[in-house]
Motif scaffolding. Structure first.
Motif, mmCIF file in Angstrom:
data_model
loop_
_atom_site.group_PDB
_atom_site.id
_atom_site.type_symbol
_atom_site.label_atom_id
_atom_site.label_comp_id
_atom_site.label_asym_id
_atom_site.label_seq_id
_atom_site.Cartn_x
_atom_site.Cartn_y
_atom_site.Cartn_z
ATOM 1 N N LYS A 134 0.836 -1.208 0.000
ATOM 2 C CA LYS A 134 0.000 0.000 0.000
ATOM 3 C C LYS A 134 0.867 1.254 0.000
ATOM 4 C CE LYS A 134 -4.211 -1.985 1.837
ATOM 5 N NZ LYS A 134 -5.207 -2.023 2.899
ATOM 6 N N ALA A 135 0.413 2.256 -0.757
ATOM 7 C CA ALA A 135 1.125 3.535 -0.862
ATOM 8 C C ALA A 135 0.446 4.549 0.054
ATOM 9 C CB ALA A 135 1.119 4.016 -2.306
ATOM 10 N N GLU A 136 1.243 5.228 0.843
ATOM 11 C CA GLU A 136 0.717 6.097 1.891
ATOM 12 C C GLU A 136 0.450 7.519 1.383
ATOM 13 O OE1 GLU A 136 1.797 6.443 6.549
ATOM 14 O OE2 GLU A 136 3.438 6.904 5.176
ATOM 15 N N ILE A 137 -0.595 8.124 1.953
ATOM 16 C CA ILE A 137 -0.845 9.564 1.776
ATOM 17 C C ILE A 137 -0.592 10.208 3.140
ATOM 18 C CG2 ILE A 137 -2.584 11.349 1.298
ATOM 19 C CD1 ILE A 137 -4.108 9.099 -0.284
ATOM 20 N N ILE A 138 0.173 11.293 3.161
ATOM 21 C CA ILE A 138 0.391 12.020 4.410
ATOM 22 C C ILE A 138 -0.215 13.419 4.284
ATOM 23 C CG2 ILE A 138 2.102 12.984 6.008
ATOM 24 C CD1 ILE A 138 3.963 10.712 5.341
ATOM 25 N N ILE A 139 -1.049 13.793 5.256
ATOM 26 C CA ILE A 139 -1.521 15.188 5.348
ATOM 27 C C ILE A 139 -0.651 15.869 6.398
ATOM 28 C CG2 ILE A 139 -3.460 16.713 5.873
ATOM 29 C CD1 ILE A 139 -5.365 14.487 5.054
ATOM 30 N N TRP A 140 -0.023 16.971 6.011
ATOM 31 C CA TRP A 140 0.890 17.696 6.899
ATOM 32 C C TRP A 140 0.192 18.947 7.443
ATOM 33 C CZ3 TRP A 140 5.661 15.246 7.190
ATOM 34 C CH2 TRP A 140 5.982 14.372 6.140
ATOM 35 N N ASP A 141 0.433 19.236 8.705
ATOM 36 C CA ASP A 141 -0.004 20.494 9.294
ATOM 37 C C ASP A 141 1.062 21.527 8.947
ATOM 38 O OD1 ASP A 141 -0.205 22.694 11.139
ATOM 39 O OD2 ASP A 141 -1.557 21.472 12.357
ATOM 40 N N TYR A 142 0.693 22.504 8.115
ATOM 41 C CA TYR A 142 1.690 23.447 7.595
ATOM 42 C C TYR A 142 2.295 24.319 8.694
ATOM 43 C CZ TYR A 142 3.770 27.331 5.045
ATOM 44 O OH TYR A 142 4.650 28.280 4.592
ATOM 45 N N ALA A 143 1.469 24.797 9.601
ATOM 46 C CA ALA A 143 1.955 25.707 10.652
ATOM 47 C C ALA A 143 2.937 25.001 11.585
ATOM 48 C CB ALA A 143 0.781 26.269 11.442
ATOM 49 N N GLN A 144 2.616 23.755 11.952
ATOM 50 C CA GLN A 144 3.463 23.013 12.899
ATOM 51 C C GLN A 144 4.597 22.264 12.196
ATOM 52 O OE1 GLN A 144 2.845 23.188 16.210
ATOM 53 N NE2 GLN A 144 1.117 24.538 15.797
ATOM 54 N N ARG A 145 4.489 22.105 10.861
ATOM 55 C CA ARG A 145 5.453 21.313 10.071
ATOM 56 C C ARG A 145 5.495 19.858 10.568
ATOM 57 N NH1 ARG A 145 5.335 26.126 8.104
ATOM 58 N NH2 ARG A 145 7.210 27.183 7.363
ATOM 59 N N THR A 146 4.326 19.335 10.920
ATOM 60 C CA THR A 146 4.255 17.966 11.450
ATOM 61 C C THR A 146 3.212 17.162 10.668
ATOM 62 O OG1 THR A 146 2.647 18.715 13.080
ATOM 63 C CG2 THR A 146 4.944 18.569 13.802
ATOM 64 N N ILE A 147 3.228 15.849 10.881
ATOM 65 C CA ILE A 147 2.245 14.967 10.243
ATOM 66 C C ILE A 147 0.907 15.117 10.956
ATOM 67 C CG2 ILE A 147 1.617 12.559 9.808
ATOM 68 C CD1 ILE A 147 4.617 11.957 9.499
ATOM 69 N N TYR A 148 -0.136 15.460 10.190
ATOM 70 C CA TYR A 148 -1.488 15.582 10.754
ATOM 71 C C TYR A 148 -2.225 14.244 10.649
ATOM 72 C CZ TYR A 148 -6.430 16.928 11.025
ATOM 73 O OH TYR A 148 -7.758 16.998 11.349
ATOM 74 N N ALA A 149 -2.088 13.575 9.494
ATOM 75 C CA ALA A 149 -2.768 12.281 9.308
ATOM 76 C C ALA A 149 -2.003 11.436 8.302
ATOM 77 C CB ALA A 149 -4.200 12.504 8.819
ATOM 78 N N GLN A 150 -2.046 10.118 8.507
ATOM 79 C CA GLN A 150 -1.469 9.162 7.554
ATOM 80 C C GLN A 150 -2.587 8.248 7.076
ATOM 81 O OE1 GLN A 150 1.751 8.387 10.529
ATOM 82 N NE2 GLN A 150 3.021 8.103 8.713
ATOM 83 N N LEU A 151 -2.805 8.247 5.763
ATOM 84 C CA LEU A 151 -3.946 7.543 5.172
ATOM 85 C C LEU A 151 -3.437 6.430 4.266
ATOM 86 C CD1 LEU A 151 -5.796 10.836 4.104
ATOM 87 C CD2 LEU A 151 -6.019 9.642 6.280
ATOM 88 N N LEU A 152 -3.998 5.238 4.458
ATOM 89 C CA LEU A 152 -3.482 4.065 3.739
ATOM 90 C C LEU A 152 -4.633 3.274 3.122
ATOM 91 C CD1 LEU A 152 -0.495 3.226 3.563
ATOM 92 C CD2 LEU A 152 -0.939 1.547 5.336
ATOM 93 N N LEU A 153 -4.739 3.318 1.799
ATOM 94 C CA LEU A 153 -5.733 2.499 1.085
ATOM 95 C C LEU A 153 -5.245 2.096 -0.305
ATOM 96 C CD1 LEU A 153 -9.457 3.649 1.576
ATOM 97 C CD2 LEU A 153 -8.483 1.395 1.930
ATOM 98 N N HIS A 154 -4.622 3.062 -1.004
ATOM 99 C CA HIS A 154 -4.209 2.803 -2.389
ATOM 100 C C HIS A 154 -3.034 1.830 -2.457
ATOM 101 C CE1 HIS A 154 -6.864 5.845 -4.025
ATOM 102 N NE2 HIS A 154 -6.415 6.709 -3.140
ATOM 103 N N LYS A 155 -2.974 1.090 -3.561
ATOM 104 C CA LYS A 155 -1.877 0.154 -3.761
ATOM 105 C C LYS A 155 -0.870 0.728 -4.758
ATOM 106 C CE LYS A 155 -4.486 -4.048 -2.833
ATOM 107 N NZ LYS A 155 -5.271 -5.094 -3.466
ATOM 108 N N ALA A 156 0.392 0.494 -4.485
ATOM 109 C CA ALA A 156 1.526 0.771 -5.404
ATOM 110 C C ALA A 156 1.825 2.253 -5.658
ATOM 111 C CB ALA A 156 1.354 0.048 -6.736
#
Length: 619
Positions: free
Chosen positions: A87-109
């Motif tokens: 599975k290929a990961e999607i990361i949503i970043w919090d721009y102000a904090q420069r940190t990971i807000y969410a990691q989403l996993l569903l898509h393949k490759a």
């Protein structure tokens, strides 16, 4: 890769030279108008436009394949590629904090494209060809709402996504043979697609833009024309230009405030197109295909990214290109840092040799030999010349100030020259080739002499290091042997044999030991005098070790290889003290500067990374 960092401190990444220009729409301008956002390997880089200061978002385990920024600027989303079946990961970043807000996993490759809804409620993601799904995510709850197959059986893969500018419930996807408008039905957790009617016109759409009032969809096609589709009726209203189409297809589109269009093509042109019939009003030619156009504010200024890993700045009024960033677009083969300074370094890739300023980091000089590849290089210790090994069997010597050729040794080897080193007195060069031959050259003012040719290796010479007294050198080869040569009598003094393809070798500064590494993933310490193995370390969990360098005090050494991890080792203890993870491809070479303040590593994707060396020299 997370396992690699267990218990080890992280290296501090100070600067990155590089930009993955092959990521479609990878270059973005943040809505605060102060930062550029772009991918390099498995890192997302935020670069301040004013002074070039970089910040890094680390979290992906493989190359970043797409980037999107929300309209408010609160979030950045990035997707990655992965191995088939994973599975290929999607990361949503919090721009102000420069940190990971969410990691989403569903898509393949692979994640092909991402788009935020106008009010930052939803993120829609498009999977790659092996996945073929569209998924809508709730950003607040960090979970998937619903999904669907991206295309019907008749249509091919989809490449592009664009959210409506006014509604959180409408978005558009496009690809081979179809443009689909999707409606989100939140109560029933479903998305429904309506195909836009283009009549007999069949196109492969690479990019989509929607006007601010949500009236029209503009589609750029591989045929080099632009389609305008009415979003409300889903009908084609215009297609053009009829005659002068864009070479190698329209790869990226942007709508200006005036209604005119900016079109970037695969042939490297940026064209200002009329809003009525799409005829070209102005045109600028750039180096290689255009993959990104990023508007700053209302479009008075915009930035362009190309496949040649170059970034340009344009002002809307005159359409004049200003090159603001350049980097290698192909694998970097070697890196060299001048002795006694840490202000400059030199890299070579398949296309050219480049001289860089370390602290900016900025390209100062480019040396190009058409259709030739530079395999290795070194800066002479006096700093007056760059010696380089080329695949046409020639050794070329250049002046580092001007880039002018000082000397060319024609037919230095029958086959490509693969390794090169210069003596400390700057009077001799030792070179090795693909057949295992080692040659010693004497350098004079504007001329040269072949001193001796030595042949014991059976395969490619991969690395040459010369002892500090210039009387001996060691060569590593992919035949599984390292040989110490006497440079006075030109005979072999010692041979070290292992069941590996040696990639790199280093003398310890006190020169009673050498260390080697190669495809067996082991780091081996050898005694120079009797050729015995002193110690063997497990250098990597996966993949060959391609680069290694020892600090001037001999207390630490660094390695990098196919596992994409930079490692700093304690020489006496034989343990890893620090690791650096940022490369998105195999590390090809690595160097510590002579005052042990900076570490430079290069990789096969064209990236050059500068790290702070964690053990500064006591001297």
């Amino acid at each position: 890769m997370a396992a690699e960092t267990n218990g080890h401190s992280q290296l501090e990444l100070e600067a990155a030279i590089g930009f993955n220009g092959n990521v479609p729409f990878g270059l973005r301008v943040h809505p605060d108008r102060e930062h550029l956002i772009y991918p390099l390997g498995c890192t997302v880089i935020l670069k301040r436009i004013k002074d070039g200061k970089q910040e890094f978002l680390h979290g992906h385990t493989n190359n970043v394949s797409c980037i999107s920024v929300s309209q408010s600027g609160t979030y950045i989303a990035s997707g990655q590629v992965n191995f088939l079946g994973f599975k290929a990961e999607i990361i949503i970043w919090d721009y102000a904090q420069r940190t990971i807000y969410a990691q989403l996993l569903l898509h393949k490759a692979k994640v092909e494209a991402l788009a935020f809804s106008p009010k930052d409620k939803y993120l829609v993601s498009l999977g790659g060809q092996d996945d073929g799904r569209i998924v809508v995510w709730n950003i607040e709850k960090k979970e998937a709402i619903c999904g669907s197959q991206a295309s019907s059986s008749s249509a091919g893969p989809f490449f592009s996504l664009q959210y409506s500018n006014m509604s959180d419930n409408i978005f558009v996807s496009a690809g081979k043979g179809a443009v689909l408008v999707w409606d989100l039905d939140l109560p029933n957790r479903k998305i429904r697609a309506t195909e836009c009617q283009t009549g007999k016109l069949k196109r492969i759409v690479k990019c989509v833009q929607i006007t601010k009032d949500d009236q029209f969809i503009y589609c750029g096609t591989t045929s080099g024309d632009i389609m305008r589709i009415n979003l409300k009726t889903r009908l084609l209203s215009e297609c053009g230009p009829v005659k002068a189409k864009h070479g190698l297809g329209v790869s990226v589109l942007k709508i200006l405030e005036s209604g005119d269009l900016l079109a970037g093509s695969g042939s490297g042109t940026i064209a200002l197109c009329s809003k009525t019939n799409f005829k070209t009003l102005k045109r600028v030619q750039l180096d290689k295909g255009v993959t990104s156009i990023a508007m700053r504010g209302e479009g008075q200024q915009f930035f362009v990214g190309t496949e040649a890993a170059q970034m340009y700045r344009f002002n809307d009024s005159d359409l004049k290109a200003d090159l603001i960033s350049s980097s290698h677009s192909k694998a970097v083969k070697d890196v060299a840092i001048p002795f006694g300074t840490s202000e400059l370094f030199v890299t070579c890739s398949e296309d050219d040799i480049r001289l860089w300023q370390i602290d900016k980091p900025k390209e100062l000089l480019r040396i190009t030999v058409p259709n030739m590849t530079c395999n290795a290089l070194e800066l002479m210790i006096d700093g007056h010349s760059i010696i380089s090994a080329w695949n046409d069997g020639k050794i070329r010597v250049f002046a580092p100030e001007s880039g002018q050729p000082l000397l060319i040794i024609n037919n230095a080897h029958k086959t490509g020259v693969t390794a090169i080193a210069g003596t400390r007195d700057c009077k001799r060069i030792v070179s090795g080739d693909e057949e295992g031959q080692v040659r010693v050259w004497e350098m004079r003012e504007n001329c040269y002499r072949l001193v001796e040719s030595m042949k014991e290796h059976k395969a490619t010479v991969t690395c040459i290091k010369i002892k500090s007294d210039d009387k001996e050198c060691v060569t590593a080869s992919s035949d599984g042997a390292c040989i110490i040569w006497d440079l006075v009598r030109f005979v072999s003094l010692q041979m070290f044999i292992a069941n590996t393809l040696f990639r790199t070798v280093c003398y310890h500064p006190e020169q009673y030991q050498i260390i080697t590494s190669g495809t067996d993933r082991k780091i081996t310490y050898w005694d120079v005098f009797d050729g015995t193995t002193i110690r063997e370390l497990e250098g990597s969990q996966s993949g060959a070790i391609n680069g290694m360098h020892i600090s001037t005090d001999g207390k630490y050494f660094v390695t990098g290889g196919d596992d994409k991890v930079v490692k700093v080792w304690d020489y006496m203890e034989g343990v890893v003290t620090h690791v650096g993870i940022a490369h998105g491809a195999s590390i090809t070479s690595i160097r510590i500067c002579s005052n042990s303040s900076t570490l430079v590593s290069t990789s096969a994707d064209g990236a050059v990374l500068r790290w702070r060396f964690p053990h500064p020299s006591s001297s």
